[in-house]
Design a protein around this motif. Structure first.
Motif, PDB file in Angstrom:
ATOM      1  N   ARG A 149      33.875  46.356  33.639  1.00 13.64           N
ATOM      2  CA  ARG A 149      33.399  45.392  32.649  1.00 13.64           C
ATOM      3  C   ARG A 149      34.218  44.106  32.728  1.00 13.64           C
ATOM      4  O   ARG A 149      35.407  44.128  33.054  1.00 13.64           O
ATOM      5  CB  ARG A 149      33.506  45.957  31.232  1.00 13.64           C
ATOM      6  CG  ARG A 149      32.733  47.244  30.976  1.00 13.64           C
ATOM      7  CD  ARG A 149      32.764  47.545  29.465  1.00 13.64           C
ATOM      8  NE  ARG A 149      34.052  47.255  28.873  1.00 13.64           N
ATOM      9  CZ  ARG A 149      35.079  48.121  28.845  1.00 13.64           C
ATOM     10  NH1 ARG A 149      34.949  49.320  29.380  1.00 13.64           N
ATOM     11  NH2 ARG A 149      36.215  47.771  28.265  1.00 13.64           N
ATOM     12  N   GLU A 150      33.580  43.014  32.353  1.00 12.69           N
ATOM     13  CA  GLU A 150      34.228  41.707  32.435  1.00 12.69           C
ATOM     14  C   GLU A 150      35.456  41.594  31.544  1.00 12.69           C
ATOM     15  O   GLU A 150      36.347  40.773  31.818  1.00 12.69           O
ATOM     16  CB  GLU A 150      33.239  40.592  32.062  1.00 12.69           C
ATOM     17  CG  GLU A 150      32.076  40.434  33.016  1.00 12.69           C
ATOM     18  CD  GLU A 150      30.854  41.246  32.618  1.00 12.69           C
ATOM     19  OE1 GLU A 150      29.743  40.917  33.081  1.00 12.69           O
ATOM     20  OE2 GLU A 150      31.010  42.214  31.831  1.00 12.69           O
ATOM     21  N   ASP A 151      35.533  42.397  30.472  1.00 15.45           N
ATOM     22  CA  ASP A 151      36.680  42.281  29.563  1.00 15.45           C
ATOM     23  C   ASP A 151      37.854  43.168  29.971  1.00 15.45           C
ATOM     24  O   ASP A 151      38.861  43.235  29.256  1.00 15.45           O
ATOM     25  CB  ASP A 151      36.250  42.598  28.126  1.00 15.45           C
ATOM     26  CG  ASP A 151      35.685  44.005  27.972  1.00 15.45           C
ATOM     27  OD1 ASP A 151      35.572  44.735  28.982  1.00 15.45           O
ATOM     28  OD2 ASP A 151      35.344  44.375  26.827  1.00 15.45           O
ATOM     29  N   ARG A 255      32.977  31.257  31.205  1.00 17.70           N
ATOM     30  CA  ARG A 255      32.551  32.648  31.060  1.00 17.70           C
ATOM     31  C   ARG A 255      32.630  33.358  32.408  1.00 17.70           C
ATOM     32  O   ARG A 255      32.613  32.726  33.469  1.00 17.70           O
ATOM     33  CB  ARG A 255      31.127  32.727  30.515  1.00 17.70           C
ATOM     34  CG  ARG A 255      30.081  32.135  31.432  1.00 17.70           C
ATOM     35  CD  ARG A 255      28.685  32.238  30.833  1.00 17.70           C
ATOM     36  NE  ARG A 255      27.755  31.380  31.528  1.00 17.70           N
ATOM     37  CZ  ARG A 255      26.822  30.629  30.937  1.00 17.70           C
ATOM     38  NH1 ARG A 255      26.689  30.629  29.622  1.00 17.70           N
ATOM     39  NH2 ARG A 255      26.011  29.883  31.656  1.00 17.70           N
TER      40      ARG A 255
END
Length: 343
Positions: A149-151, A255
């Motif tokens: 995941r990106e986080d 982002r």
């Protein structure tokens, strides 16, 4: 507001235009009736004739203008941005390759670090409305939590290539924070398809299969990859490019998005797809894990799907067959001889 459709004549820069993804992206932009300024240094990292063939197809199309230059050359790149006055910069140029970064680390200094900085400076000084740039799944390192995941924390890269992509994200974030440049990082997951790079597994495997040579199967085949067809990647780039992020609540207009198929495929299943598409059995040479490689990749693409309505849905066998069909045509591979009749 979508920049690609709301601006009367958007000025678009594609770096790495003669590269694999850059070529497909430029083709699609031209299909949409948009003008493209393409940049490439025509690096001999892999067979130059392939880049030249891609470039020839682009140059034959109205609306495409080519600039051959090294992005690390500050004055030349500054002049490019000054003259171009681009609305959107799609920055795909980079020295690619995880394994190559182990063998030739200095090759990544100019292309991936200095080249990124000159692009950021060009965006800062000439009012680029959106910078979209290529990051990589390799940025996740040897993370074991799946899907990726990106986080997730990405501060433990295991190759210089991955470290350079992490540096790109940090550089872009700082410029977004300092100068208000809207920027989007796209973490690509194992992109494949026609006109692909000869250093990628699918290309090397298909070439070896057709030439009757063994294929090197790393980690003894115990690997999984989130294979993503190039058309799906281009869909994602175009969807994101038109909608720049907006700074809010003190956060930079930056982002990060995964671009993958959201489904890891075991390496041996991938090889089986190649065997079906080529009609030949691969001779497998099993080897240990290589430096800088990771055993698994699996993209969580929910942010891309939720925010932009884009999902990579090309079936692996379909995508592999399209690559093999292109390879046969491009390299003029003769058909396999018919199987011998039983006595």
């Amino acid at each position: 507001m979508n920049l690609l459709t709301s601006l009367p004549r958007p000025r678009i820069l594609v770096t790495g235009a003669a590269g694999f993804i850059g070529f497909h992206l430029s083709q699609r932009l031209l299909d949409l009736g948009l003008a493209v300024d393409g940049v490439d240094n025509m690096s001999p990292y892999y067979e130059p004739s392939l880049k030249e063939a891609r470039l020839k197809l682009l140059q034959a199309r109205p609306g495409f203008v080519f600039h051959r230059l090294e992005l690390a050359e500050r004055e030349a790149t500054a002049k490019l941005f000054e003259q171009g006055r681009y609305d959107i910069a799609l920055h795909l140029a980079a020295q690619a390759g995880v394994r190559y970064s182990v063998e030739q680390p200095m090759a990544y200094l100019d292309s991936n670090l200095a080249g990124m900085l000159t692009v950021l400076e060009g965006c800062r000084r000439h009012g680029v409305k959106h910078l979209v740039y290529a990051s990589s799944s390799s940025i996740y390192g040897a993370a074991r939590q799946m899907p990726l995941r990106e986080d997730m924390v990405t501060d433990a890269p295991i190759s210089l290539y991955a470290a350079s992509k992490k540096a790109n994200e940090l550089m872009a974030h700082s410029y977004s924070h300092l100068y208000g440049i809207p920027a989007s990082a796209l973490r690509f997951f194992t992109v494949y398809g026609p006109w692909g790079r000869p250093d990628m597994a699918i290309f090397k495997f298909v070439r070896a299969i057709f030439e009757g040579r063994p294929i090197d199967v790393y980690n003894h085949g115990q690997m999984r990859r989130d294979f993503t067809f190039v058309d799906d990647v281009v869909d994602a780039v175009l969807a994101v490019a038109g909608v720049p992020p907006v700074a809010q609540d003190g956060q930079a207009a930056h982002r990060v998005l995964n671009v993958g198929h959201n489904g890891p495929v075991p390496l041996m299943d991938f090889i089986a797809c190649l065997e079906q598409a080529t009609g030949r059995e691969a001779v497998k040479h099993f080897m240990p894990m290589q430096q800088g490689d990771v055993p698994d990749t699996w993209a969580d693409t929910s942010a891309l799907e939720r925010g932009f309505g884009v999902r990579a849905d090309t079936d692996l066998q379909v995508g592999v067959q399209r690559f093999v069909d292109w390879y046969r045509t491009y390299y003029e591979v003769p058909p396999a001889p018919p199987a011998a009749s039983p006595p």
